[in-house]
Scaffold this motif. Structure first.
Motif, short mmCIF file in Angstrom:
data_model
loop_
_atom_site.label_atom_id
_atom_site.label_comp_id
_atom_site.label_asym_id
_atom_site.label_seq_id
_atom_site.Cartn_x
_atom_site.Cartn_y
_atom_site.Cartn_z
N TRP A 112 -2.10 2.37 -12.74
CA TRP A 112 -2.18 3.10 -11.80
C TRP A 112 -1.38 2.40 -10.51
N PRO A 135 -2.23 7.49 -5.47
CA PRO A 135 -2.07 6.58 -6.84
C PRO A 135 -2.05 7.55 -7.98
N ILE A 136 -1.11 7.03 -9.09
CA ILE A 136 -1.12 8.01 -10.25
C ILE A 136 -0.81 6.97 -11.39
N PHE A 137 -0.87 7.38 -12.60
CA PHE A 137 -0.67 6.44 -13.82
C PHE A 137 0.78 6.36 -14.14
N THR A 181 -8.36 10.18 -16.15
CA THR A 181 -9.07 9.02 -16.61
C THR A 181 -9.66 9.04 -18.07
N TYR A 209 -9.52 -1.35 -11.59
CA TYR A 209 -8.62 -0.37 -11.25
C TYR A 209 -9.08 1.28 -11.56
N ASP A 213 -8.57 3.60 -8.26
CA ASP A 213 -7.87 4.51 -8.35
C ASP A 213 -8.04 5.96 -8.99
N GLY A 214 -8.91 5.83 -10.00
CA GLY A 214 -9.08 6.87 -10.82
C GLY A 214 -9.53 8.27 -10.49
N ALA A 217 -6.29 9.63 -8.46
CA ALA A 217 -5.34 10.00 -9.34
C ALA A 217 -5.75 11.30 -10.17
#
Length: 232
Positions: A112, A135-137, A181, A209, A213-214, A217
């Motif tokens: 992320w 935030p993004i994966f 997630t 993490y 951020d999950g 995101a």
């Protein structure tokens, strides 16, 4: 609404995009050409196209000989005015289909990380659905140059071209916004050995993490998915 979905690798599901398509009552026609399933020759039986990610490069024609045809099919849908979404490898194939350069072997961008929208993103029908920074994966090493006429929509610290649009509704998005997630956790288990070789610290600090951020995101990814599906 009938949507062609091209899966290029194992365990690369639709995630957030699948949820948005389900909400829109879309019929999904899933093809797995990496398992020798046949791709359509044109866009006539479908209203939109989604091309998912994969471990291969967009130029790996010797091992995956369907890739040139898939790049042409992407442009066929786009030239017909239909919505196209390429994610990760899919975005690289969108770039290839429209004459961009595929750039292989950059340092991996994984986990992320924050993405920043461009000025053009503020008025874009998809990227305007999320904050300018979120935030993004990520999971990629290859990248691309923008095709002629493409509108740049997002970048990250490591990757200049994270998202772009061509015409009304052809999108190449490098980051894995489809990976909520739940899907990331599946990848953590299924691809454990690959991730361990890539970034063992990420596995060790996964919970930190995820907590950081999950949720943000997931919200951004679903907003992007719903905004793209609305273009179909």
């Amino acid at each position: 609404m009938r949507v062609l979905v091209v899966q290029n690798y194992q365990n690369t599901g639709l995630g957030q995009v699948g949820r948005a398509l389900e909400e829109a009552a879309a019929e999904i026609d899933l093809r797995q050409p990496y398992l020798d399933q046949i791709l359509p020759n044109d866009d006539l039986d479908h209203d939109a196209l989604v091309v998912l990610g994969g471990d291969q490069s967009a130029l790996d024609d010797d091992t995956y000989p369907y890739l040139p045809a898939l790049a042409r099919l992407i442009k066929c849908f786009g030239d017909a005015g239909k919505a196209v979404l390429g994610i990760c490898l899919g975005s690289q194939l969108v770039a290839r289909g429209y004459g961009g350069e595929n750039i292989l072997g950059h340092p991996a961008e994984f986990g992320w990380h924050e993405v920043t929208g461009t000025v053009e993103a503020k008025s874009d029908p998809v990227l305007s659905a999320v904050p300018q920074q979120f935030p993004i994966f990520h999971w990629h090493s290859d990248t691309f140059s923008l095709p002629e006429g493409a509108v740049p929509l997002a970048s990250s610290h490591m990757t200049r071209n994270q998202a772009f649009r061509i015409g009304r509704a052809v999108y190449g998005i490098q980051f894995h916004f489809e990976a909520d997630t739940k899907l990331v956790d599946e990848w953590r288990r299924v691809f454990h050995d690959q991730i361990k070789n890539l970034d063992p610290d990420w596995l060790a600090n996964y919970g930190t993490y995820l907590e950081r951020d999950g949720a943000e995101a997931d919200a951004a990814g679903l907003a992007l998915a719903r905004a793209w599906v609305a273009l179909i």
